[in-house]
Structures are given as structure tokens and as C-alpha cells.
Design an enzyme around this catalytic site. Structure first.
Site, PDB file in Angstrom:
ATOM      1  N   HIS A 126       0.857  -1.190   0.000  1.00  0.00           N
ATOM      2  CA  HIS A 126       0.000   0.000   0.000  1.00  0.00           C
ATOM      3  C   HIS A 126       0.895   1.243   0.000  1.00  0.00           C
ATOM      4  O   HIS A 126       1.861   1.309   0.768  1.00  0.00           O
ATOM      5  CB  HIS A 126      -0.914  -0.007   1.230  1.00  0.00           C
ATOM      6  CG  HIS A 126      -1.861   1.152   1.245  1.00  0.00           C
ATOM      7  ND1 HIS A 126      -2.949   1.236   0.406  1.00  0.00           N
ATOM      8  CD2 HIS A 126      -1.856   2.301   1.973  1.00  0.00           C
ATOM      9  CE1 HIS A 126      -3.577   2.380   0.607  1.00  0.00           C
ATOM     10  NE2 HIS A 126      -2.939   3.034   1.557  1.00  0.00           N
ATOM     11  N   GLY A 160     -10.144  -6.379   6.918  1.00  0.00           N
ATOM     12  CA  GLY A 160     -10.341  -4.935   6.814  1.00  0.00           C
ATOM     13  C   GLY A 160      -9.700  -4.377   5.556  1.00  0.00           C
ATOM     14  O   GLY A 160      -9.085  -5.097   4.768  1.00  0.00           O
TER      15      GLY A 160
HETATM   16  C1  GAR Z   1       1.285   0.864  -6.252  1.00  0.00           C
HETATM   17  O1  GAR Z   1       1.634   2.166  -5.876  1.00  0.00           O
HETATM   18  C2  GAR Z   1       0.610   0.155  -5.096  1.00  0.00           C
HETATM   19  O2  GAR Z   1       1.138   0.482  -3.845  1.00  0.00           O
HETATM   20  C3  GAR Z   1      -0.797   0.653  -5.238  1.00  0.00           C
HETATM   21  O3  GAR Z   1      -1.046   0.676  -6.613  1.00  0.00           O
HETATM   22  C4  GAR Z   1       0.186   0.866  -7.293  1.00  0.00           C
HETATM   23  C5  GAR Z   1       0.365  -0.259  -8.279  1.00  0.00           C
HETATM   24  O4  GAR Z   1       1.492  -0.039  -9.080  1.00  0.00           O
HETATM   25  N1  GAR Z   1      -1.725  -0.182  -4.535  1.00  0.00           N
HETATM   26  C6  GAR Z   1      -2.793   0.291  -3.903  1.00  0.00           C
HETATM   27  O5  GAR Z   1      -3.083   1.456  -3.875  1.00  0.00           O
HETATM   28  C7  GAR Z   1      -3.622  -0.771  -3.214  1.00  0.00           C
HETATM   29  N2  GAR Z   1      -4.544  -0.143  -2.324  1.00  0.00           N
HETATM   30  P1  GAR Z   1       2.095  -1.224  -9.921  1.00  0.00           P
HETATM   31  O6  GAR Z   1       0.918  -1.838 -10.687  1.00  0.00           O
HETATM   32  O7  GAR Z   1       3.070  -0.577 -10.854  1.00  0.00           O
HETATM   33  O8  GAR Z   1       2.728  -2.207  -8.990  1.00  0.00           O
END
Ligand code: GAR
Length: 217
Positions: A126, A160
Site C-alpha cells: 500500500h 479490513g
Molecule cells: C502501487 O503504488 C501500489 O502500492 C498501489 O497501486 C500501485 C500499483 O502499481 N496499490 C494500492 O493502492 C492498493 N490499495 P504497480 O501496478 O506498478 O505495482
């Protein structure tokens, strides 16, 4: 060991037991890439048995195919209820026969049946220092709140939203001129270190979870 004047070295290394990991991703897949790169480099004792995505356009699909990881696309848009989607997802997850599922940019909340079945065996990345800024647009939430330090969290998944036991956190400064995009880029670089490390620790059986607290052995 000495025999006829020659020294023969004994191989004392224990065979490495590789864990089976699989990933869930909804988009770009740069975190998934960081994990499969670390596996390929020999940093994580694991094999990747599958990538599951809810999005047929996810760039993660190409990343998986490029290294021969089997891909399952379960297009969320094809289901009329979340329950029907999750039934397929659960079947696909079982099919991976994974010790660990890595949520690498998977943008849906998993229902109780899946969380229960894979309890303690799912990790999520996250882009915030939890428990601050759970949910969507975490980087924008951080900018709007005016925090001076932001970062990322790898946590075990519970029922959660972004609430499970914390495995690793890494932080970055928030600079005066940051917008969502510049902050997200800075955090993402840390995600690419944090997630492979957390997966490695799991695969080396070095995580001990007691209540909410994760101890690294
Ligand atoms: C990342 O920043 C990850 O932390 C976030 O989405 C992005 C995916 O990037 N995840 C969330 O926000 C989950 N709640 P990626 O597809 O390049 O790994």
C-alpha cells in the site's frame, strides 16, 4: 576430507526449499516485476506459479508472459455480482497452489471467504504509512493532509481495508512542490524494495506473527 593426498571439499550447503508464490495485480505491474526480478536474481527462494488479474488490459499480463508465468484473467466487468467474481477468483487462487499470494497493485477488497482460506498467506503493498491514508488515492490523501513524511507499507491481508499486521514500512520526504504524481513516483521506488524484501522474508520462514505484531527473525 583427505584422500590419497588430495583435499576434497565437502558441499555443506543445505538444499534450498523454494516456496510457491502467486500474484494478484490490476494494472501496471511494476511491483510484480520487482518480485519476479528478485526471484530471477536468486534473492527470493521461490517460484512464481501464476498471475491473476481482474483487468484484461493490465500491463502486468505482458510482464508475466515475458517470463513464462501462467496468467489467469478474470474480467470483473463480466460478472453481475462480486460474489460470482470471487467464486472464480477463489478457484483460480486454489489452482495456483501457492504458499503466498502477493497483492501487487490489486485494486479490490477481498471478501471474507478468500481472506479466511488464505489467512496469513496474503501480502499487500500500500502506498502510504498505514494506518494513515488507507484506501484509494493514498498519495493524494497524504498531499492534502499536509504530512511531511510519506511512504509505503507491506502488510498481511486481513478482512479490513489495509488493516492487517505490518511487515515492512519505508518512508520518503514530502517536498514542498510535490503533487500526487511526484510523490507517487518517490514512494513507488521504495515499494520496489519493500515488497521483494517482505516476500523474501516470508519465503525464508522468517516472519513470526503474534496478534498484530510481525517479528522478523
Ligand atoms: C502501487 O503504488 C501500489 O502500492 C498501489 O497501486 C500501485 C500499483 O502499481 N496499490 C494500492 O493502492 C492498493 N490499495 P504497480 O501496478 O506498478 O505495482
Amino acid at each position: 576430507m583427505r584422500r590419497s593426498g588430495r583435499t576434497i571439499s565437502m558441499d555443506t550447503e543445505m538444499p534450498v526449499h523454494k516456496k510457491r508464490i502467486a500474484a494478484l495485480a490490476s494494472g501496471r505491474g511494476s511491483n510484480f516485476q520487482a518480485v519476479i526480478d528478485a526471484i530471477a536474481a536468486g534473492d527470493i527462494p521461490a517460484i512464481c506459479t501464476g498471475l491473476i488479474t481482474d483487468n484484461p488490459q493490465a500491463h502486468a499480463i505482458e510482464r508475466a508472459r515475458a517470463v513464462g508465468v501462467p496468467v489467469t484473467v478474470i474480467d470483473y466487468a463480466n460478472f453481475s455480482t462480486k460474489a460470482a467474481y470471487e467464486e472464480m477468483l477463489l478457484a483460480a487462487m486454489r489452482n495456483c497452489r501457492a504458499d503466498l499470494f502477493v497483492l501487487a497493485g490489486y485494486m479490490r477488497i477481498l471478501g471474507p471467504a478468500i481472506v479466511h482460506e488464505f489467512s496469513g498467506r496474503m501480502m499487500n503493498i500500500h502506498p502510504a504509512l498505514l494506518p494513515a491514508f488507507a484506501g484509494l488515492n493514498a498519495q493524494q490523501q497524504a498531499i492534502e493532509y499536509g504530512v511531511k513524511v510519506a511512504g509505503c507499507t507491506v502488510h498481511i491481508v486481513d478482512e479490513g481495508m489495509d488493516t492487517g499486521p505490518i511487515v515492512i514500512q519505508r518512508c520518503v520526504p514530502v517536498l514542498p512542490d510535490d503533487d500526487e504524481s511526484s510523490l507517487a513516483d518517490r514512494i513507488l521506488a521504495e515499494e520496489h524494495t519493500a515488497l521483494p524484501l517482505a516476500v523474501k522474508l516470508f519465503c525464508e520462514d522468517r516472519l513470526e506473527i503474534t496478534d498484530r505484531r510481525v517479528r522478523i527473525r
